[in-house]
Motif scaffolding. Structure first.
Motif, PDB file in Angstrom:
ATOM      1  N   VAL A   1       0.728  -1.114  -0.059  1.00  0.00           N
ATOM      2  CA  VAL A   1      -0.003  -0.022  -0.071  1.00  0.00           C
ATOM      3  C   VAL A   1       1.011   1.211   0.080  1.00  0.00           C
ATOM      4  CG1 VAL A   1      -1.746   1.257   1.250  1.00  0.00           C
ATOM      5  CG2 VAL A   1      -2.018  -1.107   1.193  1.00  0.00           C
ATOM      6  N   ASP A   2       1.995   1.287   0.697  1.00  0.00           N
ATOM      7  CA  ASP A   2       2.850   2.454   0.671  1.00  0.00           C
ATOM      8  C   ASP A   2       3.741   2.470  -0.478  1.00  0.00           C
ATOM      9  OD1 ASP A   2       4.827   0.488   0.772  1.00  0.00           O
ATOM     10  OD2 ASP A   2       5.394   0.778   2.932  1.00  0.00           O
ATOM     11  N   GLY A   3       3.396   1.677  -1.447  1.00  0.00           N
ATOM     12  CA  GLY A   3       4.331   2.113  -2.810  1.00  0.00           C
ATOM     13  C   GLY A   3       5.354   1.061  -2.869  1.00  0.00           C
ATOM     14  N   THR A   4       6.007   0.361  -1.886  1.00  0.00           N
ATOM     15  CA  THR A   4       7.326  -0.590  -1.879  1.00  0.00           C
ATOM     16  C   THR A   4       6.862  -2.056  -2.370  1.00  0.00           C
ATOM     17  OG1 THR A   4       6.641  -1.522   0.287  1.00  0.00           O
ATOM     18  CG2 THR A   4       8.165   0.784   0.175  1.00  0.00           C
TER      19      THR A   4
ATOM     20  N   ASP B   1      -0.625  -5.721   4.134  1.00  0.00           N
ATOM     21  CA  ASP B   1      -0.835  -4.251   3.713  1.00  0.00           C
ATOM     22  C   ASP B   1      -0.512  -4.560   1.955  1.00  0.00           C
ATOM     23  OD1 ASP B   1      -0.985  -3.318   6.000  1.00  0.00           O
ATOM     24  OD2 ASP B   1       1.077  -3.209   6.292  1.00  0.00           O
ATOM     25  N   MET B   2      -1.232  -5.494   1.394  1.00  0.00           N
ATOM     26  CA  MET B   2      -1.033  -5.703  -0.087  1.00  0.00           C
ATOM     27  C   MET B   2      -1.805  -4.838  -0.782  1.00  0.00           C
ATOM     28  SD  MET B   2      -1.456  -9.914   0.375  1.00  0.00           S
ATOM     29  CE  MET B   2      -1.138 -10.137  -1.534  1.00  0.00           C
ATOM     30  N   ARG B   3      -1.194  -4.363  -2.209  1.00  0.00           N
ATOM     31  CA  ARG B   3      -2.053  -3.630  -3.210  1.00  0.00           C
ATOM     32  C   ARG B   3      -2.104  -4.528  -4.439  1.00  0.00           C
ATOM     33  NH1 ARG B   3      -5.200  -1.450  -1.974  1.00  0.00           N
ATOM     34  NH2 ARG B   3      -4.262   0.870  -0.983  1.00  0.00           N
TER      35      ARG B   3
ATOM     36  N   VAL C   1      -2.467 -10.128  -9.567  1.00  0.00           N
ATOM     37  CA  VAL C   1      -3.758  -9.895  -9.044  1.00  0.00           C
ATOM     38  C   VAL C   1      -3.691  -8.468  -8.208  1.00  0.00           C
ATOM     39  CG1 VAL C   1      -5.602 -10.570  -7.169  1.00  0.00           C
ATOM     40  CG2 VAL C   1      -4.369 -12.197  -8.684  1.00  0.00           C
ATOM     41  N   ARG C   2      -4.547  -7.637  -8.957  1.00  0.00           N
ATOM     42  CA  ARG C   2      -4.291  -6.042  -8.157  1.00  0.00           C
ATOM     43  C   ARG C   2      -5.536  -5.769  -7.693  1.00  0.00           C
ATOM     44  NH1 ARG C   2      -1.051  -2.097  -8.358  1.00  0.00           N
ATOM     45  NH2 ARG C   2       0.585  -3.383  -9.481  1.00  0.00           N
ATOM     46  N   PHE C   3      -5.569  -5.249  -6.168  1.00  0.00           N
ATOM     47  CA  PHE C   3      -6.552  -4.862  -5.554  1.00  0.00           C
ATOM     48  C   PHE C   3      -6.815  -3.239  -5.462  1.00  0.00           C
ATOM     49  CE2 PHE C   3      -4.082  -8.066  -3.715  1.00  0.00           C
ATOM     50  CZ  PHE C   3      -4.901  -9.196  -3.827  1.00  0.00           C
ATOM     51  N   ALA C   4      -8.060  -2.799  -5.289  1.00  0.00           N
ATOM     52  CA  ALA C   4      -8.517  -1.524  -5.148  1.00  0.00           C
ATOM     53  C   ALA C   4      -9.627  -1.265  -4.191  1.00  0.00           C
ATOM     54  CB  ALA C   4      -8.787  -0.705  -6.330  1.00  0.00           C
ATOM     55  N   GLY C   5      -9.608  -0.505  -3.492  1.00  0.00           N
ATOM     56  CA  GLY C   5     -10.783   0.048  -2.709  1.00  0.00           C
ATOM     57  C   GLY C   5     -10.715  -0.576  -1.017  1.00  0.00           C
TER      58      GLY C   5
ATOM     59  N   THR D   1      -7.419  -2.521   1.882  1.00  0.00           N
ATOM     60  CA  THR D   1      -6.208  -3.109   2.044  1.00  0.00           C
ATOM     61  C   THR D   1      -6.288  -4.493   2.213  1.00  0.00           C
ATOM     62  OG1 THR D   1      -5.355  -0.878   3.004  1.00  0.00           O
ATOM     63  CG2 THR D   1      -4.209  -2.917   3.476  1.00  0.00           C
ATOM     64  N   PHE D   2      -5.270  -5.362   1.683  1.00  0.00           N
ATOM     65  CA  PHE D   2      -5.516  -6.607   1.655  1.00  0.00           C
ATOM     66  C   PHE D   2      -4.432  -7.505   2.306  1.00  0.00           C
ATOM     67  CE2 PHE D   2      -8.814  -5.421  -1.358  1.00  0.00           C
ATOM     68  CZ  PHE D   2      -9.641  -6.375  -1.406  1.00  0.00           C
TER      69      PHE D   2
END
Length: 204
Positions: free
Chosen positions: A146-149, A167-169, A183-187, A189-190
């Motif tokens: 989530v933090d871009g790393t 904290d997966m995006r 697999v990309r998530f939105a909406g 934090t996974f």
């Protein structure tokens, strides 16, 4: 002594199984079943076991769903699905509309928009994605946070008592040499759980 029906032994209840609708998104084959996507494959290689929406109450009980207004458009290498779902039990009344598309390039998008029509305590309202154990155990993966790393990791080969990733995006892994599935998530934090802790054969 009476014997239990085979469907009870295999599936836990004596009811007809949901209809399975075969679909294709370019090189990918998959099945639509009662609002869920199942068995996303590239050739004979399973990429995802299941993608679905779950509503869980304060005790983690799964609230049953009722699907309506199902519309399916499909061709040889693409599809579009739209439908409505209601989860109603006791004080819980939750509605959502789902859309799923698959294109000839092998991209699948699953979106849901929901409305809580009552106030209730919940532990989960949203997507669950299952990666298969056989194809993924011990396999390297790349996790966007989530933090871009970006974290280079590995699907646990042995049962992990703790979440392998948080904290997966997005998460990606190599399905066959040179071909990666993301697999990309939105909406929201996974995070990932190793479902072998609960005798299920998947990473969720």
């Amino acid at each position: 002594m009476d014997r239990l029906p085979l469907r009870v032994l295999y599936y836990g209840k004596d009811e007809p199984l949901p209809e399975q609708v075969p679909l294709r998104a370019g090189p990918l084959s998959l099945v639509f079943e009662a609002g869920d996507l199942r068995y996303v494959r590239l050739g004979d290689r399973e990429v995802l076991r299941r993608v679905y929406v779950a509503v869980r109450d304060h005790n983690w009980a799964t609230i049953p769903s009722a699907l309506s207004n199902l519309q399916i458009e499909r061709s040889e290498d693409s599809f579009r699905i739209a439908y409505d779902v209601e989860h109603r039990q006791g004080e819980i009344d939750f509605f959502w509309r789902g859309t799923i598309t698959g294109d000839a390039q092998g991209t699948i998008a699953f979106a849901m928009e929901g409305l809580a029509r009552s106030t209730f305590l919940r532990n989960r309202v949203g997507f669950c994605i299952l990666h298969p154990i056989r194809e993924c155990a011990g396999c390297p993966c790349r996790v966007s946070k989530v933090d871009g790393t970006v974290e280079q990791g590995t699907f646990p080969k042995y049962i992990s008592p703790h979440q392998p990733f948080v904290d997966m995006r997005a998460i990606s892994h190599e399905v066959v040499p040179g071909v990666h599935a993301e697999v990309r998530f939105a909406g929201d934090t996974f995070e990932m759980e190793d479902q072998r802790n609960w005798t299920d054969g998947s990473y969720k």
